[in-house]
Design an enzyme around this catalytic site. Structure first.
Site, mmCIF file in Angstrom:
data_model
loop_
_atom_site.group_PDB
_atom_site.id
_atom_site.type_symbol
_atom_site.label_atom_id
_atom_site.label_comp_id
_atom_site.label_asym_id
_atom_site.label_seq_id
_atom_site.Cartn_x
_atom_site.Cartn_y
_atom_site.Cartn_z
ATOM 1 N NE ARG A 67 42.463 22.133 15.732
ATOM 2 C CZ ARG A 67 41.276 22.211 15.237
ATOM 3 N NH1 ARG A 67 41.019 21.500 14.157
ATOM 4 N NH2 ARG A 67 40.329 22.981 15.771
ATOM 5 C CD GLU A 68 44.735 23.543 8.503
ATOM 6 O OE1 GLU A 68 43.648 23.157 8.020
ATOM 7 O OE2 GLU A 68 45.086 24.752 8.676
ATOM 8 C CB SER A 69 43.911 17.004 6.838
ATOM 9 O OG SER A 69 45.567 16.677 6.538
ATOM 10 C CE1 TYR A 169 44.399 25.519 11.895
ATOM 11 C CE2 TYR A 169 45.926 27.221 12.452
ATOM 12 C CZ TYR A 169 45.625 26.224 11.589
ATOM 13 O OH TYR A 169 46.423 25.973 10.521
#
Length: 337
Positions: A67-69, A169
């Site tokens: 999800r972050e990168s 998120y």
């Protein structure tokens, strides 16, 4: 994300185009791991092992990194607010959690080992805070919200803050955990070329099938050739990042054994080392052919009558039974690269 963890700021994150379609968010206690790049796998497992809280699992950490990168270490993934690296740490947050965990002489949010261990440390700490806070609800949701919006915001609202980004998120990470989970059946013991290849292949379970996709470096988009690569009448392969059966085998053995690209060529390159079905060992290549004798499918033997394979368009890399993976009459034989 580090910027929100300290300041409550909202940072634009990279969206996972497939994350809403898998999982329910209700599971996730398993300690297996699949579907992550090989360079991330040992660090995710290490980060999990270092945390005493069962809520922090390899699948949770993997889904969070995705999800972050998208597991990216490219400098282009730096956010407009300055969050850096695969775990998207702000410099000030990195000062708190960053260490030279890979012992290369530098503590950097761009180093996979440093970033993942720092992510694990921070998530472990937030999980502990969530448990002792008296706030009701899923501990994982609270910890993830703290990572994204800052623990102060979680305390203020007595739960996940009503920020659209933070709620998305948390939802996306918990709903996508399933594709990073692996069953205990995938634990690969032993060493050697075959065991190492199987270990690498099993780490890609859950990766989509993509006709013509995949390379020695990892999954890629594929293509449609007029017959293959289509799903419900539309070309799926051209926008699906994944493997087909032979690219999975090639990726798994590379670079120790540089197999050719297609299943037929892989059989030809290894046919001088045939293996009887009763003598199969983990990592052996198993093949299926059509009536003309042309090889159309390859998989890696996983032991106990199972294989790891990329089956067909619309499916994912999976662990399944050798006896039912393809028509039994099409079984052609096995080789040991």
């Amino acid at each position: 994300m580090g910027v929100a963890a300290l300041f409550g700021l909202l940072v634009l994150l990279i969206e996972d185009e497939n994350s809403d379609s898998t999982g329910t968010g209700s599971g996730g206690d398993g300690k297996g791991l699949a579907g992550v790049p090989a360079e991330f796998r040992p660090w995710i497992l290490k980060a999990d092992k270092e945390c005493k809280h069962a809520e922090v699992s390899p699948a949770l950490l993997a889904a969070q990194l995705n999800r972050e990168s998208h597991f990216s270490t490219k400098r282009s993934t730096e956010s407009p607010a300055g969050a850096k690296g695969p775990a998207q740490f702000m410099p000030s947050t990195w000062d708190t959690w960053g260490r030279d965990s890979d012992h290369n002489g530098t503590s950097s949010p761009w180093d996979v080992g440093d970033a993942v261990i720092a992510q694990g440390r921070m998530m472990c700490s937030l999980t502990g805070q969530a448990k002792s806070s008296g706030i009701t609800g899923d501990i994982r949701r609270l910890a993830l919200a703290g990572y994204n919006a800052g623990w102060g915001a979680v305390e203020k609202y007595k739960g996940v803050p009503p920020y659209t980004e933070t709620q998305d998120y948390v939802r996306v990470i918990l709903s996508s955990m399933k594709k990073f989970q692996a069953s205990p059946d995938l634990e690969v013991s032993g060493s050697g070329v075959g065991a190492d290849a199987l270990r690498k292949a099993s780490g890609r379970i859950g990766t989509p099938y993509s006709w013509g996709g995949g390379s020695p470096s990892g999954p890629t988009t594929g293509f449609c050739d007029g017959t293959n690569g289509y799903l419900n009448g539309k070309c799926s392969a051209s926008h699906t990042v994944g493997f087909d059966c032979s690219s999975l085998a090639q990726y798994s053995y590379w670079p120790k054994v540089k197999l050719p690209r297609t299943a037929d060529a892989q059989f030809g390159a290894t046919a001088d080392h045939p293996v009887a079905k009763k003598d199969l060992q983990p990592g052996d290549l198993v093949f299926w052919s059509n009536r003309s004798g042309s090889i159309y499918h390859v998989a890696l033997y996983a032991g106990h009558g199972k294989i790891v394979q990329a089956p067909r368009t619309g499916r994912d890399v999976e662990l399944t039974n050798l006896s039912t993976a393809m028509p039994a009459a099409d079984y052609h034989g096995a080789t040991r690269p």
